[in-house]
Every structure is written in structure tokens, then in C-alpha cells.
Enzyme design. Structure first.
Site, PDB file in Angstrom:
ATOM      1  N   THR A 187      58.526  60.478  43.621  1.00  0.00           N
ATOM      2  CA  THR A 187      59.136  61.447  42.724  1.00  0.00           C
ATOM      3  C   THR A 187      58.037  62.180  41.960  1.00  0.00           C
ATOM      4  O   THR A 187      56.888  61.732  41.928  1.00  0.00           O
ATOM      5  CB  THR A 187      60.079  60.746  41.733  1.00  0.00           C
ATOM      6  OG1 THR A 187      59.309  59.831  40.935  1.00  0.00           O
ATOM      7  CG2 THR A 187      61.167  59.982  42.465  1.00  0.00           C
ATOM      8  N   GLU A 332      65.398  60.650  46.127  1.00  0.00           N
ATOM      9  CA  GLU A 332      66.103  59.396  46.395  1.00  0.00           C
ATOM     10  C   GLU A 332      67.253  59.555  47.374  1.00  0.00           C
ATOM     11  O   GLU A 332      67.845  58.553  47.807  1.00  0.00           O
ATOM     12  CB  GLU A 332      66.640  58.821  45.082  1.00  0.00           C
ATOM     13  CG  GLU A 332      65.560  58.330  44.122  1.00  0.00           C
ATOM     14  CD  GLU A 332      65.061  59.384  43.151  1.00  0.00           C
ATOM     15  OE1 GLU A 332      64.448  59.019  42.135  1.00  0.00           O
ATOM     16  OE2 GLU A 332      65.286  60.593  43.415  1.00  0.00           O
ATOM     17  N   LYS A 440      73.014  68.437  22.531  1.00  0.00           N
ATOM     18  CA  LYS A 440      74.087  67.812  21.763  1.00  0.00           C
ATOM     19  C   LYS A 440      74.071  68.399  20.357  1.00  0.00           C
ATOM     20  O   LYS A 440      73.254  68.021  19.517  1.00  0.00           O
ATOM     21  CB  LYS A 440      73.908  66.296  21.737  1.00  0.00           C
ATOM     22  CG  LYS A 440      74.016  65.672  23.116  1.00  0.00           C
ATOM     23  CD  LYS A 440      73.792  64.179  23.108  1.00  0.00           C
ATOM     24  CE  LYS A 440      73.878  63.618  24.525  1.00  0.00           C
ATOM     25  NZ  LYS A 440      73.591  62.166  24.571  1.00  0.00           N
ATOM     26  N   TRP A 445      78.643  68.625  23.483  1.00  0.00           N
ATOM     27  CA  TRP A 445      77.683  68.956  24.538  1.00  0.00           C
ATOM     28  C   TRP A 445      77.662  70.457  24.806  1.00  0.00           C
ATOM     29  O   TRP A 445      78.703  71.112  24.868  1.00  0.00           O
ATOM     30  CB  TRP A 445      78.044  68.246  25.842  1.00  0.00           C
ATOM     31  CG  TRP A 445      77.691  66.790  25.865  1.00  0.00           C
ATOM     32  CD1 TRP A 445      77.261  66.027  24.825  1.00  0.00           C
ATOM     33  CD2 TRP A 445      77.753  65.930  26.996  1.00  0.00           C
ATOM     34  NE1 TRP A 445      77.048  64.746  25.238  1.00  0.00           N
ATOM     35  CE2 TRP A 445      77.330  64.646  26.559  1.00  0.00           C
ATOM     36  CE3 TRP A 445      78.111  66.097  28.332  1.00  0.00           C
ATOM     37  CZ2 TRP A 445      77.267  63.555  27.422  1.00  0.00           C
ATOM     38  CZ3 TRP A 445      78.043  65.011  29.189  1.00  0.00           C
ATOM     39  CH2 TRP A 445      77.624  63.751  28.738  1.00  0.00           C
TER      40      TRP A 445
END
Length: 542
Positions: A187, A332, A440, A445
């Protein structure tokens, strides 16, 4: 009662064997680091891959050992894809865009026995070599005439073409366990050290099947495929394997990824399908528009790595008759998870509604199961409204990270992607944010991605990035960073006025900051963590 069918292991080498047997004359074209164009066939690829497999054996590389590559998209890199994995070793593609410290960490962590590299990366290899203990051999991917005359690698340096010439091309691919490791990708490591994802032969072949399907990347022997997405980043989204499976012509761009170079290659080689990240396509579209050019054969492009702006989808379709396939995945996930291939009933939608669907990351390909959950792990409805943590599972999804000693990231058998997403009734998933990027504000949100997508619709905006900035009253508020087009007189009031009516009023950023550039990471994504470090206190100090 068991079925009475043959048991044939799914192996990476079988893709090359198939391509040689059924598409042996199909062409592979590469723009080389040396500056010229190289052409040969799948038959030549298979022959040279067998020769390199013999060379690896002569160098003492055993099954399961890691072989590193630091290379552009080209025929020699393609040979290593099959010579290494096919012989039972593990292909470890290294990302040259990473910092030298990260590269050294990855090479040591993987315990690479040998590293192959393109000449472009000689200075990087010299820097890395002094920091690592594991590789004892470095191979320059060139011929004797182009070997560097001065270097700091001394006796460790070998020549790729010498290795090919010294070994015969008779090699029988071993009958491996299909669950054995085939390749390794790390990654990008924007937070903490990069993590290794170790793919198996079985997972790679299954991913290849699924990614090639008509409602996935839609590849066939009639295609000429240009993978702009690098082979050092999640195996070029699987396209080198897919091309072998279906027998497509392959066109490799090498290091020249500017708009002019890509356009010339696309036209000269009659490319029908290409794949890359939005930042690359911005350069390509700008060049084609500047010369008032057109695409004579390209009709599809796969866009992933970051959200594809609606303006880009519209430009490709309306100005150039090129359809955009929006895709989403992760290292992944090998990497393909979803592709935004429209269903029949969506083809007749009004243009604006069709573009709204195409802005989503798309439907899960067969083999990928997904769900969204709330903070307590409860499944949320697929209504296009509810947003939650995106979890996935499937036969090419990572179970754990390389070297993690059994520590699994899975949550009740599901892999947590780190994305916040919605899924509509047709199964189309849309990323609304990374969990670490969500804003937030006052306990509610706000989607930074939605704000960015709307801002990018402004004709004078080149790039829009929305981050969470700390706020004395609301804890966090959105701050919009804009790279505007050269010569534009756009100001903050103009941007904010443009957002009016297009996003919720309380979502509207309290400020707009104009910047010359934004930091781009090793995989082409904007490094929001750096921008948060730089601008995170904007509302507290302004």
C-alpha cells in the site's frame, strides 16, 4: 456426491501459455526508456519469459522468494510478470514514486533477493542499495550497449539482456499449488509504514476472469489496450494478465505519460481502450483540445484511483465519443472491486441523470460482495441515502497483510475498506468519503467528496480539494482549496456562489483558498493529510 471434473490449478503461467498458443502472433508494443519503439509478439514474450525463468534459477532464486522490480510499463517488465511468478517465485513490484526511505523499508520487509530496474531509476537504486541488506544483485533492464558506465553498485550490477542471452528458452512451468503466492504489492503508506498484500495464483486468475467480463473492463481480442496505470501499482489493475487471457494487443507507454506522448501513441497504435487516473487524463484532454485533435479508434477509458469528475466524463463523451468506465478498487482487492457499467434501463436516461449514475463507483463485479454498516456494525439499506462504512469480501480480497503473523484486519470475515459509501437499489456504490477524511461539523457528517465533485464542475476550476479544518464552534468545518485555470479571474465569492443550490447550505465551506498545486501521492491521489497539516488551523488563525 462429488462432481467428476478435472482438477487443474489456476496458475499465472497458464495465462501466458494460453496467449502463446491461441494468440501467438498478437502484437505487444512498447515505448522504451532508451527512446525507441519496440515490437514483438506474445510468442516472443513467452519464449523470453522462459529464458528469464532459467536465468532466475541459475541465480539461485527459489520458490517463494521475492524478486523486486522498479520499472515502467514495458515488455521487459511484462516478461518478469510471468518469469518470476510462473517459476514459483514472488513478483514484488516497487513503486518508484515512494520516498527512498519507504522503498528501503519495503525492500527490507519483503526480503527481496534481487531487484530489476529500468535505467531511469539508477540514481534511486543507488540510494536504496546503501540502505538495505537483502538484495545482493541488481539487474539493469537494458542491453549491453546501454549499460551505465558509472554507478555505485560495483559487482552487484547485471545486464538484463545478458541474462536472456545466456540461458535457453526451454523451461517447463512447474505445477504449483494454486494457493501459493504469486505477487506482492505494498500500500502507499500515507499513514504509517506501507503494508504488503500477497496475492496467490488462484486469486490472480479469478480476478483476471472477473475483470475481463463485459460488465467489468470489457476486454477482448479485438482490443488494443494501453495501460497508463503503472505496472508497479497493483499490477496495472490486472490488465497485463487480462490481455493474455483474451489475446488483446498491448501498448506500453514507458516513462512518457504526458498528454502529447500518450495521444501520439494512442493514435499510432490504434488504441481502443486505455486505463489511468484522472490527473493523467486531464493532461491528455488538454493536449487533444489544444491541437483540436480527435481519437480515431479509442472508444473506452477506465478511470480509477480517484473519483472521476463529471466534467471529465462529459468531455470524453461529448467532445471525443469516448465512454468512461468509472472503477473502484484497492491494493487489498487485487484491485478491482466495482465498475460503473450502466444497466439497460439507464442507457435512455436524460444526460444529466446518466452522468449522475456514472459519477458513482459502480456495481460489484462477480466475486465481490459488499455491504455498508453503521458505527455499531449494523447493515444499512441499499437506498442510495444511508451512508456507512464499506466492507467487502471475496476470493481476491486480502485476508491479512504480509508479515503480520496472523493478525487479520477482517471484521467478522469482512475487509474494512476505510471508505464511507452509499449503495442504491440497483447496487451502484458511491464513495462519499474516506473515513479519515469525512468532516464532522456539529456532530453531523459532511462529504468532502461531494463538495469537490460539484466545485470541479465550474469551468474555471482545474482541481478542487475539500478538507476538514478545525473550528472553535463547530469542531470542524469544510475548507475548499482550489487550483484554478491559468488566466482565470475566479475569486472566492464566485466559487461559493457556484455552490449555492448545488449542495446543502450548511455544507457550504466557510472559506475558499486558492493554491498553485496540491500534493499528489505515489498512486496519483491527493495527499489530504499534508493539506490538513498545512491548512487545518485556517479557521482558528484567520
Amino acid at each position: 456426491m462429488q462432481g467428476l471434473m478435472m482438477q487443474q490449478p489456476l496458475l499465472v503461467a497458464s495465462l501466458l501459455t494460453h496467449a502463446e498458443r491461441h494468440h501467438g502472433g498478437q502484437e505487444i508494443v512498447s515505448r522504451r526508456v532508451e527512446g525507441d519503439i519496440h515490437r514483438y509478439s506474445y510468442r516472443d514474450l513467452a519464449q523470453r519469459a522462459r529464458g528469464m525463468a532459467n536465468a532466475l534459477a541459475a541465480l539461485g532464486i527459489e520458490q517463494g522468494e521475492r524478486v523486486g522490480t522498479l520499472a515502467w510499463n514495458g515488455y521487459r517488465h511484462m516478461e518478469l510478470y510471468f518469469a518470476v511468478s510462473g517459476s514459483g517465485a514472488v513478483l514484488h513490484t516497487l513503486n518508484p514514486r515512494l520516498h527512498v526511505d519507504q522503498l528501503a523499508y519495503i525492500i527490507e520487509h519483503a526480503q527481496d533477493r534481487i531487484v530489476f530496474f529500468d535505467l531511469t531509476f539508477l540514481p534511486l537504486i543507488e540510494s536504496v542499495a546503501s540502505r538495505v541488506k537483502s538484495p545482493k544483485i541488481f539487474v539493469a533492464m537494458t542491453d549491453r550497449a546501454h549499460m551505465p558506465t558509472t554507478h555505485g553498485l560495483s559487482s552487484m550490477l547485471m545486464c538484463y539482456e545478458d541474462l536472456i542471452d545466456l540461458h535457453h528458452d526451454v523451461f517447463e512451468w512447474p505445477l504449483l499449488d494454486e494457493n501459493s503466492a504469486s505477487s506482492l504489492c505494498y500500500t502507499s503508506g500515507t499513514t504509517g509504514n506501507p503494508k504488503g498484500v500477497l496475492y496467490s495464483h488462484r486469486s490472480t486468475v479469478l480476478h483476471t476472469y472477473a475483470a475481463a467480463l463485459p460488465d467489468s473492463l470489457n476486454c477482448s481480442a479485438r482490443d488494443a489496450i494501453l495501460p497508463v496505470v503503472p505496472m508497479f501499482h497493483v499490477n496495472a489493475w490486472g490488465l497485463p494478465y487480462i490481455a493474455c487471457m483474451v489475446g488483446a494487443k498491448l501498448v506500453f507507454p514507458g516513462p512518457a505519460l504526458d498528454g502529447k506522448s500518450l495521444y501520439e501513441l494512442i493514435e499510432a497504435e490504434q488504441v481502443t481502450l486505455s486505463a489511468g487516473v484522472p490527473t493523467v487524463w486531464q493532461g491528455l484532454l488538454a493536449h487533444v483540445d489544444a491541437i483540436k485533435g480527435a481519437f480515431s479508434h479509442m472508444r473506452r477509458t477506465i478511470v480509477g484511483g480517484a473519483a472521476c469528475p463529471t466534467a471529465m466524463t462529459a468531455a470524453f463523451r461529448e467532445s471525443h465519443r469516448v465512454e468512461v468506465l468509472h472503477a473502484w478498487g484497492m491494493t487489498e482487492l487485487s484491485p478491482v472491486g466495482t465498475v460503473c457499467s450502466l444497466k439497460a434501463h439507464q442507457l435512455s436516461l436524460p444526460v444529466s441523470e446518466r452522468y449522475a449514475v456514472q459519477a458513482k463507483q459502480g456495481r460489484g463485479v462477480f466475486g465481490i460482495d459488499m455491504k455498508i454498516v453503521d458505527a455499531d456494525g449494523n447493515a444499512l439499506p441499499w437506498d442510495g441515502i444511508a451512508a456507512g462504512d464499506l466492507l467487502v469480501r471475496g476470493p481476491w480480497v486480502a485476508r491479512e497483510y504480509f508479515g503480520s503473523e496472523g493478525q487479520s484486519p477482517l471484521r467478522d470475515g469482512w475487509f474494512p475498506t476505510g471508505d464511507i459509501a452509499r449503495i442504491d437499489a440497483d447496487g451502484f456504490m458511491q464513495i462519499t468519503d474516506r473515513s479519515k477524511d469525512v468532516i464532522k461539523s456539529g456532530g453531523e457528517w459532511i462529504s468532502s467528496t461531494d463538495i469537490e465533485n460539484v466545485a470541479c464542475l465550474h469551468p474555471d476550476v482545474t482541481t478542487a480539494v475539500c478538507i476538514a479544518a478545525r473550528h472553535a464552534k463547530w469542531d470542524e468545518r469544510p475548507l475548499l482549496l482550489i487550483v484554478k485555470k491559468p488566466g482565470s479571474g475566479l475569486d472566492a465569492n464566485g466559487v461559493l456562489a457556484f455552490l449555492d443550490g448545488r449542495i446543502a447550505r450548511w455544507w457550504k465551506p466557510d472559506a475558499v483558498v486558492f493554491v498553485d498545486t496540491v500534493p499528489i501521492g505515489a498512486t496519483g491521489k491527493v495527499l489530504k493529510n499534508q493539506l490538513r497539516d498545512q491548512f487545518g488551523d485556517y479557521y482558528l488563525t484567520a
